[in-house]
Design a protein around this motif. Structure first.
Motif, mmCIF file in Angstrom:
data_model
loop_
_atom_site.group_PDB
_atom_site.id
_atom_site.type_symbol
_atom_site.label_atom_id
_atom_site.label_comp_id
_atom_site.label_asym_id
_atom_site.label_seq_id
_atom_site.Cartn_x
_atom_site.Cartn_y
_atom_site.Cartn_z
ATOM 1 N N ILE A 1 38.765 13.025 60.801
ATOM 2 C CA ILE A 1 38.127 12.625 62.056
ATOM 3 C C ILE A 1 36.678 13.099 62.064
ATOM 4 O O ILE A 1 36.395 14.244 61.706
ATOM 5 N N ALA B 1 36.511 15.568 68.134
ATOM 6 C CA ALA B 1 37.292 15.356 66.915
ATOM 7 C C ALA B 1 38.490 16.290 66.837
ATOM 8 O O ALA B 1 39.528 15.922 66.270
ATOM 9 N N ALA C 1 43.733 8.422 68.211
ATOM 10 C CA ALA C 1 42.595 9.307 67.990
ATOM 11 C C ALA C 1 41.311 8.699 68.534
ATOM 12 O O ALA C 1 40.497 9.378 69.180
ATOM 13 N N ALA D 1 42.251 14.927 66.436
ATOM 14 C CA ALA D 1 43.100 15.289 65.300
ATOM 15 C C ALA D 1 44.466 15.795 65.770
ATOM 16 O O ALA D 1 45.499 15.435 65.207
ATOM 17 N N ASP E 1 33.467 12.804 65.052
ATOM 18 C CA ASP E 1 33.143 12.281 66.380
ATOM 19 C C ASP E 1 31.645 12.028 66.521
ATOM 20 O O ASP E 1 30.869 12.161 65.563
ATOM 21 N N ALA F 1 38.095 7.574 62.888
ATOM 22 C CA ALA F 1 39.362 8.229 62.573
ATOM 23 C C ALA F 1 40.005 7.508 61.408
ATOM 24 O O ALA F 1 39.982 6.279 61.332
ATOM 25 N N THR G 1 45.744 6.378 64.290
ATOM 26 C CA THR G 1 44.318 6.060 64.256
ATOM 27 C C THR G 1 43.850 5.558 65.617
ATOM 28 O O THR G 1 42.810 5.993 66.139
#
Length: 528
Positions: free
Chosen positions: A355, A40, A30, A44, A357, A19, A27
């Protein structure tokens, strides 16, 4: 590789998820959402909600958002337009009858209906993994208990003090003890916490219907606004088709109009015909070309972009190779153009979130209330700061961005996405109101023409054309300033930094993620 004896920091590198935001708490939130099983998209929304609390000058649930994403890192790029619309009663004649010759920058007549919350709910339902109750929990926690004011937040907050003092709701929440909080001080927003909790429990209905909508509309109407509860109930985010252009083998994706993202593509199309890689990154030759390409692209933005009707061919016409070549030929490498109107550009506040993931869902997410604290109006009962996006509208009925009932204004906030061979390579964005196309292009050419690493490309000093002159950040060499002046540019040192940004680069061969976060803001990129 950067010089480790000079100030700076390395890019963030990881293999799992990453992130990058403009605030450390966002950050962290996330990353924690992704570690807890979210993807993600969840991360976000979570980060954006946290920043609506802890970075209140830049964003909020009274604003709008735009999203570009690649599910599992694959094309197509999905685009969601979460920008709100003018009230149904907002007509040019109504504004003229109030004695207005333009839409005010602040106050109720600059307020468009917030679109972000509907977009969050739509994203969560369509692509999220966790419910809104879990995703919004960190934001509710910070609003209800306490958060520490970060340094850049405090700087911007203080600059907006005069605006906040003009509104009783804003002053009550954001000027405790009669002043803006300083860096390191604590702040709470319990009214906003209650509103976020209602959204977490009821979804979009918790914001666009019932007590929250009634309080906001009541506040606006008390100030003379034309808003109605039906305007809020009708708010709806829309999936749209991105616009894109090739640059050095990569495809750069942007939101379509009513968004200004096309402006960055125009700049790239122009610059693609110049040998930027042969020029010094901070030399006057490179900066001059960037400035001139921007002036041409912003001219077209100002003349042509707005909430365009279906079937309109403006996008294709602006992105044509013929037009790019004609604009390129208008640039003299040794002399600034003298026949262009001042584009009337300004920098404003926004938060951008990148972002990626573990499944490589890649999300490019941007959320804003436009100017610092938006319209300057806060509904004290709900804690909602209302945006001033309507200030972008024109009162010229023949202009593409003319005010009309239920119409979206031309929008500056623009998420970006880079793809190659059908896969996401980099969700990215650069904040700063009108600066954003300029910032996108500066970042991309730093990476793709000058071979900088991601953090170095973020750190690199910037220029911006504003008020009829080039405003140079303090890191621009004096020789380059002299070179720009020799080409006919007026140059001054910038009073404030230009924008801020985040990005995450996906290396599909090694399986690694590389993130960067702009030092002009408080945030950072982190991964695991």
């Amino acid at each position: 590789m950067r010089n480790f004896q000079l100030p700076g920091r390395s890019p963030a590198r990881a293999t799992g998820a990453m992130a990058a935001t403009s605030h450390p708490l966002a950050t962290l939130a996330a990353l924690e959402i992704m570690r807890a099983g979210g993807n993600a998209i969840d991360a976000a929304i979570c980060a954006s909600a946290v920043q609506a609390v802890v970075e209140p000058q830049s964003t909020g649930i009274g604003g709008d958002c735009f999203v570009l994403m690649c599910l599992k890192g694959q094309e197509p790029v999905i685009a969601l337009n979460g920008s709100g619309r003018a009230p149904a009663a907002a007509t040019i004649n109504a504004y003229r009858e109030m004695g207005l010759d333009k839409v005010p920058s602040y106050g109720p007549h600059a307020v468009t209906v917030p679109g972000a919350v509907d977009a969050w709910c739509r994203l969560s339902a369509d692509h999220g993994r966790l419910g809104l109750d879990k995703v919004l929990a960190p934001a509710i926690h910070y609003a209800e208990t306490v958060y520490v004011v970060q340094d850049r937040v405090a700087f911007d907050w203080a600059n907006a003090s005069d605006l906040l003092a003009q509104d009783s709701g804003s002053a009550a929440i954001f000027l405790p003890d009669g002043r803006a909080p300083r860096a390191g001080e604590l702040h709470r927003q319990p009214a906003l916490a209650r509103t976020l909790r209602r959204i977490a429990e009821q979804g979009r209905a918790g914001f666009y219907e019932g007590p929250v909508a009634e309080a906001i509309v009541g506040r606006l109407r008390a100030l003379g606004g034309l808003h109605d509860l039906a305007d809020f109930a009708a708010t709806k985010a829309d999936y749209v088709t991105p616009v894109s252009a090739e640059y050095h083998g990569y495809r750069i994706h942007q939101m379509p109009p009513n968004n200004q993202g096309l402006t960055a593509l125009l700049m790239l199309n122009i610059l693609s015909g110049f040998p930027l890689s042969n020029l010094a990154p901070l030399g006057p030759e490179r900066l001059h070309l960037e400035i001139e390409a921007a002036r041409l692209a912003y001219r077209d933005r100002n003349d042509c972009l707005g909430d365009l009707p279906p079937g309109d061919d403006t996008v294709n016409a602006l992105l044509s190779a013929t037009r790019a070549e004609r604009m390129r030929l208008a640039i003299d490498p040794d002399r600034a153009m003298t026949n262009l109107p001042d584009p009337g550009l300004a920098k404003t506040d926004t938060v951008y979130i990148s972002i990626v993931d573990e499944e490589r869902n890649a999300v490019s997410f941007i959320n804003s209330t436009y100017h610092a604290f938006g319209s300057g109006i806060t509904c004290a009962e709900t804690g909602v700061v209302l945006q001033n996006r309507g200030a972008s509208f024109r009162l010229d009925p023949d202009h593409p961005n003319a005010l009309a009932p239920g119409k979206r204004p031309m929008h500056t906030i623009m998420p970006g996405m880079v793809t190659k061979d059908g896969r996401a390579i980099m969700p990215f964005g650069v904040m700063g109101g009108d600066y954003q196309p300029f910032g996108h292009v500066h970042l991309l050419t730093n990476l793709l023409d000058h071979g900088m690493d991601l953090q170095e490309a973020m750190d690199c000093p910037r220029v911006f054309y504003q008020g009829g002159e080039v405003q140079a950040e303090h890191g621009i060499p004096t020789d380059s300033i002299a070179g720009l002046q020799a080409r006919g540019h007026r140059v001054s040192l910038a009073d404030e930094p230009h924008g801020g940004g985040q990005a995450i680069w996906i290396d599909w061969d090694t399986g690694t993620l590389t993130g960067g976060s702009d030092p002009r803001k408080d945030g950072l990129a982190l991964g695991y």
